[in-house]
Design a protein around this motif. Structure first.
Motif, PDB file in Angstrom:
ATOM      1  N   TYR A   1       0.934  -1.104  -0.028  1.00 24.79           N
ATOM      2  CA  TYR A   1       0.159   0.048  -0.047  1.00 24.79           C
ATOM      3  C   TYR A   1       0.728   1.406   0.090  1.00 24.79           C
ATOM      4  CZ  TYR A   1      -4.742   1.880   0.902  1.00 24.79           C
ATOM      5  OH  TYR A   1      -5.611   2.749   0.824  1.00 24.79           O
ATOM      6  N   VAL A   2       2.158   1.003  -0.075  1.00 31.13           N
ATOM      7  CA  VAL A   2       3.145   2.186  -0.009  1.00 31.13           C
ATOM      8  C   VAL A   2       3.892   2.419  -1.241  1.00 31.13           C
ATOM      9  CG1 VAL A   2       3.214   2.123   2.589  1.00 31.13           C
ATOM     10  CG2 VAL A   2       4.820   1.110   1.208  1.00 31.13           C
ATOM     11  N   GLY A   3       3.491   1.514  -2.165  1.00 33.66           N
ATOM     12  CA  GLY A   3       4.357   1.504  -3.526  1.00 33.66           C
ATOM     13  C   GLY A   3       5.691   0.768  -3.508  1.00 33.66           C
ATOM     14  N   GLU A   4       6.127   0.134  -2.672  1.00 31.48           N
ATOM     15  CA  GLU A   4       7.507  -0.374  -2.506  1.00 31.48           C
ATOM     16  C   GLU A   4       7.245  -1.972  -2.351  1.00 31.48           C
ATOM     17  OE1 GLU A   4      10.337   1.120  -2.960  1.00 31.48           O
ATOM     18  OE2 GLU A   4       9.511   2.920  -3.180  1.00 31.48           O
ATOM     19  N   LEU A   5       8.394  -2.539  -2.837  1.00 35.66           N
ATOM     20  CA  LEU A   5       8.363  -4.181  -2.583  1.00 35.66           C
ATOM     21  C   LEU A   5       8.144  -4.439  -0.962  1.00 35.66           C
ATOM     22  CD1 LEU A   5       9.602  -6.821  -3.812  1.00 35.66           C
ATOM     23  CD2 LEU A   5      11.866  -6.098  -2.922  1.00 35.66           C
ATOM     24  N   GLY A   6       7.334  -5.407  -0.944  1.00 36.74           N
ATOM     25  CA  GLY A   6       7.258  -6.103   0.157  1.00 36.74           C
ATOM     26  C   GLY A   6       6.000  -7.028   0.443  1.00 36.74           C
ATOM     27  N   TRP A   7       5.945  -7.476   1.584  1.00 33.63           N
ATOM     28  CA  TRP A   7       4.844  -8.393   2.021  1.00 33.63           C
ATOM     29  C   TRP A   7       4.139  -7.896   3.208  1.00 33.63           C
ATOM     30  CZ3 TRP A   7       9.478  -9.282   0.165  1.00 33.63           C
ATOM     31  CH2 TRP A   7       9.553 -10.249  -0.994  1.00 33.63           C
ATOM     32  N   GLU A   8       2.681  -8.299   3.400  1.00 30.76           N
ATOM     33  CA  GLU A   8       1.905  -8.231   4.619  1.00 30.76           C
ATOM     34  C   GLU A   8       2.083  -9.639   5.244  1.00 30.76           C
ATOM     35  OE1 GLU A   8      -1.902  -6.977   3.622  1.00 30.76           O
ATOM     36  OE2 GLU A   8      -1.285  -5.137   3.070  1.00 30.76           O
ATOM     37  N   LEU A   9       2.538  -9.755   6.390  1.00 28.74           N
ATOM     38  CA  LEU A   9       2.864 -10.875   7.125  1.00 28.74           C
ATOM     39  C   LEU A   9       1.722 -10.986   8.469  1.00 28.74           C
ATOM     40  CD1 LEU A   9       6.739 -10.872   7.231  1.00 28.74           C
ATOM     41  CD2 LEU A   9       5.262 -11.862   5.585  1.00 28.74           C
ATOM     42  N   TYR A  10       0.844 -11.992   8.206  1.00 30.06           N
ATOM     43  CA  TYR A  10      -0.074 -12.204   9.415  1.00 30.06           C
ATOM     44  C   TYR A  10       0.089 -13.540  10.059  1.00 30.06           C
ATOM     45  CZ  TYR A  10      -2.964  -9.134   6.029  1.00 30.06           C
ATOM     46  OH  TYR A  10      -3.338  -8.236   5.308  1.00 30.06           O
ATOM     47  N   THR A  11      -0.080 -13.294  11.398  1.00 27.41           N
ATOM     48  CA  THR A  11       0.049 -14.520  12.145  1.00 27.41           C
ATOM     49  C   THR A  11      -0.924 -14.181  13.577  1.00 27.41           C
ATOM     50  OG1 THR A  11       1.646 -15.957  13.377  1.00 27.41           O
ATOM     51  CG2 THR A  11       1.761 -13.643  13.801  1.00 27.41           C
ATOM     52  N   THR A  12      -0.979 -15.404  14.377  1.00 22.10           N
ATOM     53  CA  THR A  12      -2.123 -14.962  15.522  1.00 22.10           C
ATOM     54  C   THR A  12      -1.364 -14.021  16.235  1.00 22.10           C
ATOM     55  OG1 THR A  12      -0.863 -16.987  16.389  1.00 22.10           O
ATOM     56  CG2 THR A  12      -3.098 -17.342  15.158  1.00 22.10           C
ATOM     57  N   ALA A  13      -2.259 -13.549  17.312  1.00 19.61           N
ATOM     58  CA  ALA A  13      -1.712 -12.725  18.032  1.00 19.61           C
ATOM     59  C   ALA A  13      -0.885 -13.135  19.122  1.00 19.61           C
ATOM     60  CB  ALA A  13      -3.162 -12.037  18.834  1.00 19.61           C
ATOM     61  N   ASP A  14      -0.786 -14.215  19.632  1.00 22.29           N
ATOM     62  CA  ASP A  14       0.028 -14.787  20.563  1.00 22.29           C
ATOM     63  C   ASP A  14       1.501 -14.964  20.163  1.00 22.29           C
ATOM     64  OD1 ASP A  14      -0.811 -16.961  18.998  1.00 22.29           O
ATOM     65  OD2 ASP A  14      -0.080 -18.450  20.404  1.00 22.29           O
ATOM     66  N   LEU A  15       1.690 -15.081  18.637  1.00 21.82           N
ATOM     67  CA  LEU A  15       2.936 -15.064  18.112  1.00 21.82           C
ATOM     68  C   LEU A  15       3.293 -13.734  17.584  1.00 21.82           C
ATOM     69  CD1 LEU A  15       2.744 -18.642  16.400  1.00 21.82           C
ATOM     70  CD2 LEU A  15       4.131 -18.148  18.102  1.00 21.82           C
ATOM     71  N   GLY A  16       2.672 -12.626  17.778  1.00 21.15           N
ATOM     72  CA  GLY A  16       3.046 -11.582  17.248  1.00 21.15           C
ATOM     73  C   GLY A  16       4.137 -10.828  17.590  1.00 21.15           C
ATOM     74  N   LEU A  17       4.503 -10.998  18.935  1.00 21.93           N
ATOM     75  CA  LEU A  17       5.657 -10.174  19.369  1.00 21.93           C
ATOM     76  C   LEU A  17       7.010 -11.015  18.870  1.00 21.93           C
ATOM     77  CD1 LEU A  17       6.813  -7.823  21.106  1.00 21.93           C
ATOM     78  CD2 LEU A  17       6.807  -9.599  23.050  1.00 21.93           C
ATOM     79  N   ARG A  18       6.745 -12.370  18.870  1.00 22.62           N
ATOM     80  CA  ARG A  18       7.855 -13.006  18.364  1.00 22.62           C
ATOM     81  C   ARG A  18       7.991 -12.778  16.727  1.00 22.62           C
ATOM     82  NH1 ARG A  18      10.624 -17.584  20.133  1.00 22.62           N
ATOM     83  NH2 ARG A  18      12.570 -18.050  18.903  1.00 22.62           N
ATOM     84  N   LEU A  19       7.261 -12.583  16.221  1.00 27.94           N
ATOM     85  CA  LEU A  19       7.311 -12.190  14.615  1.00 27.94           C
ATOM     86  C   LEU A  19       7.860 -10.849  14.532  1.00 27.94           C
ATOM     87  CD1 LEU A  19       6.867 -12.571  11.603  1.00 27.94           C
ATOM     88  CD2 LEU A  19       4.798 -11.685  12.020  1.00 27.94           C
ATOM     89  N   TRP A  20       7.643  -9.713  15.320  1.00 30.72           N
ATOM     90  CA  TRP A  20       8.248  -8.471  15.345  1.00 30.72           C
ATOM     91  C   TRP A  20       9.659  -8.642  15.573  1.00 30.72           C
ATOM     92  CZ3 TRP A  20       6.334  -3.196  14.463  1.00 30.72           C
ATOM     93  CH2 TRP A  20       7.238  -2.384  14.799  1.00 30.72           C
ATOM     94  N   ASP A  21       9.970  -9.494  16.824  1.00 28.75           N
ATOM     95  CA  ASP A  21      11.256  -9.340  17.118  1.00 28.75           C
ATOM     96  C   ASP A  21      12.167 -10.239  16.057  1.00 28.75           C
ATOM     97  OD1 ASP A  21      10.722  -7.902  19.542  1.00 28.75           O
ATOM     98  OD2 ASP A  21      10.822 -10.078  20.689  1.00 28.75           O
ATOM     99  N   THR A  22      11.662 -11.118  15.530  1.00 27.81           N
ATOM    100  CA  THR A  22      12.306 -12.006  14.596  1.00 27.81           C
ATOM    101  C   THR A  22      12.886 -11.149  13.336  1.00 27.81           C
ATOM    102  OG1 THR A  22      11.279 -14.043  15.152  1.00 27.81           O
ATOM    103  CG2 THR A  22      12.379 -13.911  12.942  1.00 27.81           C
ATOM    104  N   LEU A  23      11.682 -10.372  12.940  1.00 29.61           N
ATOM    105  CA  LEU A  23      12.135  -9.302  11.652  1.00 29.61           C
ATOM    106  C   LEU A  23      13.056  -8.122  12.338  1.00 29.61           C
ATOM    107  CD1 LEU A  23       8.584  -9.139  10.603  1.00 29.61           C
ATOM    108  CD2 LEU A  23      10.169 -10.203   9.223  1.00 29.61           C
ATOM    109  N   TRP A  24      12.917  -7.880  13.424  1.00 23.26           N
ATOM    110  CA  TRP A  24      13.637  -6.596  13.790  1.00 23.26           C
ATOM    111  C   TRP A  24      15.070  -7.082  13.982  1.00 23.26           C
ATOM    112  CZ3 TRP A  24      12.662  -1.672  14.183  1.00 23.26           C
ATOM    113  CH2 TRP A  24      13.426  -0.530  14.657  1.00 23.26           C
ATOM    114  N   GLU A  25      15.498  -8.276  14.541  1.00 21.25           N
ATOM    115  CA  GLU A  25      16.678  -8.742  14.693  1.00 21.25           C
ATOM    116  C   GLU A  25      17.313  -8.879  13.483  1.00 21.25           C
ATOM    117  OE1 GLU A  25      20.185  -9.165  16.619  1.00 21.25           O
ATOM    118  OE2 GLU A  25      18.432  -8.585  17.506  1.00 21.25           O
TER     119      GLU A  25
END
Length: 814
Positions: A638-662
């Motif tokens: 939605y911003v006009g750049e390469l990329g993905w929307e990544l969906y997961t369950t709420a209980d795993l959301g923080l782990r997903l953020w930390d994985t991508l951030w690291e």
């Protein structure tokens, strides 16, 4: 309809105030004449808010819909007569500014008036004095004069509309207290009163602040709060002697002194004063006495002089003549407020046939009634009502505690200068994504929408703004904004950024009939193999855009739908056959948008799947893993750049953020907020439903014809689209000529010196070095010069070709 013998369905309206009477008139005018209006009090003034309303009609409003409601109210009541007088008295309206901030706000309101077609004029202190001789002009910076506003005679308007509706077959029954609403098979079938039962195919609650009482009988929570509002009338003033006819009562404009939460109107030789300056005074509608048990009108409570005392000082400060008189009478009148200050209109899904026409003031009464009548008779209103629909509130916004707190705040803020981005203070935080703790660590500045905390920028990114030269902003445009936004937009264009997309609504649609159902309900072709993602539109029968959706086919009979509001789920549930199952999965899931040229470099090492352009094409979806986290990945941007929307369950959301951030540290990843997001999406010309287009617009004039497949078979709205001619208006991209100029939305646009349309969305385009604005305008060639009025100044702009950024889509498709 044959069983109704030409009289239409049986309709019972609960409440014979201004809304109920207006609705009966509108329904019977459309041929539905089997209409019964019930009220517990005596007619024509049964004791609700209408019976004591001062009748002020100011049309200018940030909401285009409310302005349209008020405009119709003026037109209709002007055409009605009672006692030989019109039911509307066009004395005009005058809003005063006693502070620089309010004077600037009146310039903005003058722009809103021009956008919505209301005559308005900014006037100086001397002209204010001419219009209202009692005003101390030395206190003033100026005023906004709207000559066509005025006073509605509410009870006479009720009588006039009752007479017309009765002549067409309607009946009005007073002294009937509603005690129950019967249902059969999920539909209303009758209204029970203390004097008999009335069969009904439709029941409309137009009960005003008693709406929650009537709603409970039907098993419906009505999200409004009854509040008392002070109104006082002075003794006769010598300065008013002979100024007015006793029948019309007033000749001078309605006066609003919003800096002190006050308004004034004439009552022949006396002055009426309304105050919102006092503490909220909530009233329990379940405890309001019946008409015969009340000391006066049930909606009129004793005047609390101690609450009015500070306002009386303010009145005499502005109108010195009041220092030579005193208050002769006053009352605290009860009326309705909702959590967002808007009406509550529409049919409930359960029970079917139960309609709400609540929290509607006299100002908007005829317009709201017409909209509901159109909805009932024709299946859709002619105006966009998404701001008013009863389905707009999230479940988290419907608790009694939330309704009470936010509605009381609406009372306090009714005359405040409210920035369009200004979030409520309480109750917050209410809804947070799983990433909230990390966002706070990064210094997120949160605004709010739908109860969600939404980062608009992150203070951690402030150092990235060093070296970025931006034009200075005026005080209004600088609110709820930071230069850091430019840094976040640039980082997205040049590197990679994480966006919290959790608040976007997600629906799961499953079952053997899921594909056929979605094909029927939406405009694009969804008959694609699993893994396809399709942008499509939810249209109404007239071809109006009810919403835009992103539909991912994850399996032959399983779809994930990205939607906009609770109204989308409600609409789909109303039409879903037995072999289709829908559920809202938003609260149990979350989403991170990973966007920017380095998005693939960040994500690919974390997943076993091929995320190359060949292996994972644009508008495709995969169920895969990112690190230890199962995700549904969709290649969208939605911003006009390469990329993905990544969906997961709420209980795993923080782990997903930390994985991508690291993993993103090596690529300079940042977190970015919605302010940058909005700038980037406007540079690409991506529309936002509810802002850029609504049910009043069709896909072709909105520039969304690519989302319509007329050859796929029948779908809702197809016949209407097939009958359309060339658009008479278009959603038009504008670039402001001055790199330092900024507009924010809803400003009028002038073509050849005359108002021709209005801005929908606007944001500074940091990649383009210009402010981008989209506006509804007549068809214009690219390169045409126009002017956007911003706080009284004409800002030159030029019609542009779209998309403004990356027209070849090379950045997304790589």
């Amino acid at each position: 309809m044959s069983r109704f013998a030409g009289r239409g369905p049986r309709v019972v309206v609960v409440g014979a105030g201004i809304v109920g009477c207006s609705l009966a008139d509108e329904l019977t005018a459309r041929g539905w004449t089997d209409v019964t209006v019930l009220d517990q009090g005596p007619l024509p003034a049964p004791g609700g808010s209408t019976s004591h309303a001062p009748g002020l009609v100011f049309r200018t409003n940030p909401s285009r819909t409310l302005t349209a409601f008020a405009t119709y109210t003026v037109e209709k009541f002007t055409s009605l007569e009672a006692d030989g007088l019109p039911c509307f008295h066009p004395v005009g309206g005058l809003e005063l500014a006693t502070t620089p901030e309010r004077w600037a706000e009146l310039h903005r309101r003058a722009g809103l008036a021009a956008s919505w077609g209301v005559r308005a004029e900014l006037v100086g202190p001397a002209r204010c004095k001419e219009l209202w001789p009692l005003v101390d002009e030395s206190r003033l910076y100026g005023g906004l004069y709207t000559p066509d506003d005025g006073l509605a005679r509410a009870v006479p308007a009720c009588r006039a509309q009752m007479a017309r509706a009765r002549a067409r077959g309607a009946r009005f029954l007073d002294r009937h207290t509603v005690t129950g609403i019967e249902q059969d098979g999920g539909r209303v079938c009758a209204v029970v009163t203390d004097r008999g039962t009335f069969p009904a195919d439709h029941v409309v609650s137009a009960a005003g602040f008693w709406g929650p009482v009537v709603g409970r009988m039907a098993g419906v929570d009505v999200p409004l709060l009854a509040l008392a509002h002070q109104y006082a009338i002075t003794r006769p003033l010598s300065e008013q002697a002979g100024a007015n006819d006793s029948r019309t009562e007033a000749s001078r404009p309605i006066l609003r002194f919003q800096d002190r939460d006050l308004y004034f109107r004439e009552h022949t030789d006396r002055i009426g004063i309304g105050s919102y300056a006092h503490r909220p005074l909530p009233v329990d509608p379940f405890g309001v006495p019946a008409y015969d048990d009340a000391e006066g009108m049930p909606s009129s409570y004793p005047f609390t002089e101690e609450d009015f005392a500070p306002s009386w000082q303010d009145c005499r400060w502005l109108l010195p003549a009041l220092g030579r008189t005193e208050i002769e009478e006053g009352f605290n009148g009860v009326f309705s407020f909702t959590p967002d200050g808007m009406p509550v209109l529409g049919e409930c899904r359960a029970p079917r046939g139960f309609w709400l026409a609540e929290a509607v003031w006299v100002t908007h009464s005829a317009g709201a009634a017409r909209a509901v009548a159109e909805w009932m008779v024709d299946g859709r209103p002619s105006l966009d009502l998404h701001e008013c629909e009863l389905t707009r509130f999230e479940d988290a916004q419907r608790s009694p505690a939330y309704v009470a707190e936010r509605a009381a705040r609406q009372f306090v803020e009714v005359y405040d200068v409210i920035h369009p981005l200004q979030p409520p203070d309480e109750p917050r935080p209410l809804r947070v994504s799983p990433f909230h703790a990390r966002q706070r660590e990064l210094g997120a500045v949160f605004l709010e929408g739908g109860g969600w905390e939404r980062p608009h920028w992150y203070e951690a990114n402030a150092p990235l703004a060093d070296g970025i030269t931006l034009p200075a902003r005026d005080a209004w445009a600088a609110r709820h904004w930071s230069p850091t936004v430019a840094a976040e937009a640039r980082a997205t264009r040049e590197g990679v950024a994480l966006y919290d997309m959790t608040p976007l609504r997600r629906l799961e649609v499953t079952g053997p009939g899921a594909l056929a159902f979605l094909q029927r309900m939406t405009s694009n072709n969804l008959a694609k193999r699993p893994g396809a993602v399709t942008y499509t539109l939810l249209l109404d029968e007239a071809g109006g855009i009810r919403s835009d959706l992103t539909v991912a086919r994850l399996a032959p009979d399983r779809f994930q739908v990205g939607a906009n509001s609770p109204a989308d789920l409600d609409r789909l549930l109303r039409h879903a056959p037995a072999d289709v199952h829908l559920r809202d999965i938003t609260s149990g899931t979350c989403c991170i948008g990973v966007w920017g040229p380095a998005a693939r470099a960040l994500v690919q090492p974390l997943t076993p799947d091929d995320f190359s352009h060949q292996g994972f094409g644009y508008f495709r979806a995969k169920e895969t893993w990112v690190g230890h986290v199962p995700v549904t990945a969709m290649r969208l941007s939605y911003v006009g750049e390469l990329g993905w929307e990544l969906y997961t369950t709420a209980d795993l959301g923080l782990r997903l953020w930390d994985t991508l951030w690291e993993a993103g540290r090596a690529h300079g990843v940042i977190a970015a907020g919605r302010s940058a997001f909005n700038s980037l999406r406007l540079e690409k010309g991506y529309r936002a439903w509810g802002h850029d287009m609504t049910a009043e617009h069709n896909p072709y004039e909105a520039g969304l014809g690519f989302a319509v497949r007329m050859d796929k078979g029948d779908f809702v709205g197809r016949a209407a689209l097939a009958a359309l001619g060339e658009p008479a208006r278009r959603l038009t991209p504008l670039l402001l000529d001055d790199p330092a100029a900024v507009v924010l939305g809803k400003e009028p646009v002038y073509v050849d010196g005359a108002p021709a349309g209005y801005v929908t969305s606007a944001s500074y385009g940091y990649t383009l070095g210009r402010c981008v604005a989209y506006a509804w305008l007549p068809p214009l060639r690219a390169g045409t010069g126009v002017d956007v009025e911003y706080f009284g100044e004409k800002v030159p702009a030029t019609v542009a070709e779209e998309p403004l950024f990356d027209p070849e889509m090379t950045r997304i498709r790589r």
